[in-house]
Design an enzyme around this catalytic site. Structure first.
Site, PDB file in Angstrom:
ATOM      1  CB  VAL A  57      -0.914  -0.043   1.188  1.00 21.84           C
ATOM      2  CG1 VAL A  57      -1.441   1.235   1.413  1.00 21.84           C
ATOM      3  CG2 VAL A  57      -1.901  -1.180   1.206  1.00 21.84           C
ATOM      4  CE  LYS A  90     -11.996  -4.584   5.999  1.00 22.19           C
ATOM      5  NZ  LYS A  90     -11.962  -5.739   4.911  1.00 22.19           N
TER       6      LYS A  90
END
Lengths: 428, 428
Positions: free
Chosen positions: B13, B206
């Site tokens: 990332v 999440k």
């Protein structure tokens, strides 16, 4: 501290604003760091005022815009009347009087947006219009904030709920265009004059606004080619299904090496494409970008509460920025000089539906025409030859707008060839 | 003016950040009103530093976090190492040293988010983490900004790309769980220990974060029930299809009269539901709210560029707020006291797959058990009776978690009854 707003118009969408203020008071105050108060509401005349009072709406209704423009306590004017005039004059006057403006008026923004944005900028005022594109879908602010570091290469959108409702019925139920239109009108989705919805004009307005946010380019409404759904036949729908596609009215803005191209047209979408399952009055915006890749934003494109929610988000944003003393930031700051794509750079696959005489040599003649423009075939389907007429469906490989124009001309000039429909096909 | 940032970690990332800075320089500078400069990059050791230099990465690599913490020019620390430690210590130290923090670390935020947010708030610093939920999908900022005036009633999300890839293969190709896992591991989608992905733990992290943004409630990770996909059989998949459903691993947070309930579980989605066509490694968050109604946000849940795009959006936001001198606003300001739903308020339809002895009276026995809990049947399917065993599939009408628990106990105690699987069913 409360922020006083004025509503221009009290139709369907406007009446959603007090609904949200009442239902979500606590959350709105938390986000805005202020109470939002509807201080004045402009209506047409005393008769409307009377009617609204009787219906239980207890707002300070006024019938003269001056009462709002000249009220120094009103900080935000929310225009929800629609159409160009008097909305344009009222918004201009509000900005001139130092008031921030929120509007959902896509027609106005698509045609006179540049002028209004320039005025707002000059005045250091906010002009926000999240609700102008795809009603309840928060696509504009998302492009501004979340795609700030990304580069959009293409936007594809199902941007008109009325035509999407009609096409969904034509695909799922096998209805004709006329049947679908009649039902849409009965359900209140389509107006008695449905031109804006079914001819792609409404979607083209939205494509203009999306072009500014996604590509930083202020394309003219006149530069957005638009083609509607009225000539789509049940045969087109059936063939699309047979070949694995769904027909949708798609707004398409893309950046090519020479510039951007924007158009609205009936498009064959592969049935696995996320936009292909956007049905009924729902809208969706599909974004292709170099960072995220593919993302889609789906929701209701119209309606009282969805549109009012977008309007309220704008109001809350302005109230918060008033508090933070940072108000005046343009809704969209991304700006580059407009460059329109050359036709030879705008490429797609296409579907041709053609009637020919049912005699030998016709296929050869057609093949020669396409071949002369260096267009090759991806799929061919011959249908319904009756000895006199044959119907031929061709899906081509990728070609440019220039090739499309040339081949269309040649087909129009060919003997015993009648082109029924040409639609764009999104490649897989 | 340039804003100096430090990256902690230079894995997949992180290396997407310089990609975006380079490709989208102009747009980023326009949005941030500053250049963003990668001033330092923390790597593990000299060997990694060497390896990255050889690979052509010309950043000022450091191996000691102090060189970043003590550098007064660095304003934003971007943590992309993942896992709890040392990320937690480094973020804490950065905040204590007065640096803004951007992170994509969902595990950390789900478990220790409260502590870190409190510290950031105390320090008047930004702590942003758009990338922590559904990678490239800009869902958190959208909930903050665009749903500021709306009230969310339920969030349903396909939040884990690995398990969704596997389920897509199980549904579309008829693969077994083991086949799907093996391929996911070969393609690098699943780790050698896939527990977090396939058991719903990653999705539960999440769900914790989504609960805060959508409902303003900081639910504990332990309060999010999670059930994975490892016990889904090809028979379950086939029956789901026959009944018009698609099985997905769904994170579900909803507000009931008594409070919120959050869980992650394999769920039968009606095949017309927008989430049902979210396939492969893609993620989507479906939001039900009183204003917009239904909206969905779709995109890649992971990957270098999508995640880096969300990270960069956070960095740009902070840089802009530094410029505007409004930095320090919490990423999510919506906050209410946590109230957890009572089990009797959490309702759903359910699918039961049951093996019974193949003899008369079994159906009566089962009907009596369900009836004793006032649970009624919506669909029943008897399959594969061979004289010894019969397989029975039942889809119930809506029942509560209390009823579910009671009937599950009774079924466990019943003679000749073997419950194979129980899954949630989303009603139409």
């Amino acid at each position: 501290m409360s922020v006083k707003i004025a509503l221009l118009g009290f139709g369907t969408v406007a009446s959603g604003v007090p609904f949200l203020l009442k239902e979500n008071t606590e959350k709105i105050v938390q986000a805005a760091q202020a109470e939002i108060e509807i201080a004045k509401v402009l209506v047409k005349d005393d008769a409307e005022k009377e009617r609204l009072w009787v219906a239980g709406h207890n707002y300070p209704f006024v019938t003269n815009i001056d009462e709002i423009i000249q009220d120094p306590e009103i900080e935000i004017v929310v225009e929800l009347m629609g159409r160009i005039e008097p909305a344009k004059t009222f918004i201009t006057r509000a900005l001139e009087a130092g008031k921030h403006v929120v509007t959902a008026n896509k027609d106005l923004l698509a045609v006179h947006g540049g002028e209004l944005r320039t005025l707002a900028e000059k005045q250091g005022l906010a002009l926000y219009y999240e609700a102008a594109v795809a009603g309840g879908i928060p696509i504009l602010r998302t492009l501004v904030n979340s795609l700030a570091s990304d580069r959009v290469t293409r936007i594809l959108g199902v941007l008109n709920g009325t035509s999407n409702f009609m096409l969904t019925k034509m695909v799922d139920e096998g209805w004709t265009y006329d049947q679908a239109l009649k039902t849409a009108q009965e359900l209140g989705y389509a107006e008695s004059d449905p031109t804006n919805d079914v001819e792609g004009i409404d979607a083209a307005y939205k494509a203009v606004i999306l072009s500014q946010f996604a590509f930083g380019m202020a394309i003219d409404f006149e530069s957005v080619a638009h083609k509607g759904i009225s000539n789509i036949t049940p045969e087109d729908v059936a063939v699309a299904q047979k070949l694995g596609y769904v027909i949708k009215l798609v707004g398409d803005v893309q950046e090519t090496p020479s510039g951007i191209a924007a158009e609205v047209s009936p498009t064959f979408l592969p049935k696995e494409h996320p936009l292909a399952s956007v049905n009924g009055v729902m809208n969706a915006v599909f974004v292709e970008s170099i960072g995220i890749g593919e993302s889609m934003y789906y929701g209701p494109g119209a309606g009282q509460k969805p549109t009012a929610t977008s309007v309220m988000a704008d109001i809350v944003r302005i109230a918060r920025r008033l508090k933070e003393k940072t108000v005046g930031k343009a809704f969209n700051e991304f700006s580059r000089p407009l460059k329109l794509a050359l036709p030879e750079d705008v490429k797609s696959e296409y579907y041709f539906s053609i009637n020919t005489a049912d005699r030998s040599g016709m296929m050869l003649q057609l093949a020669e025409i396409f071949n002369s423009e260096e267009i090759s075939f991806k799929q061919i389907l011959q249908q319904a030859a009756d000895g006199k007429q044959a119907r031929l469906v061709i899906v081509t490989h990728t070609m440019s707008k220039t090739q499309l124009e040339n081949v269309t001309k040649k087909l129009a000039g060919a003997a015993d060839v009648d082109v029924l429909n040409i639609f764009k096909v999104l490649g897989e």
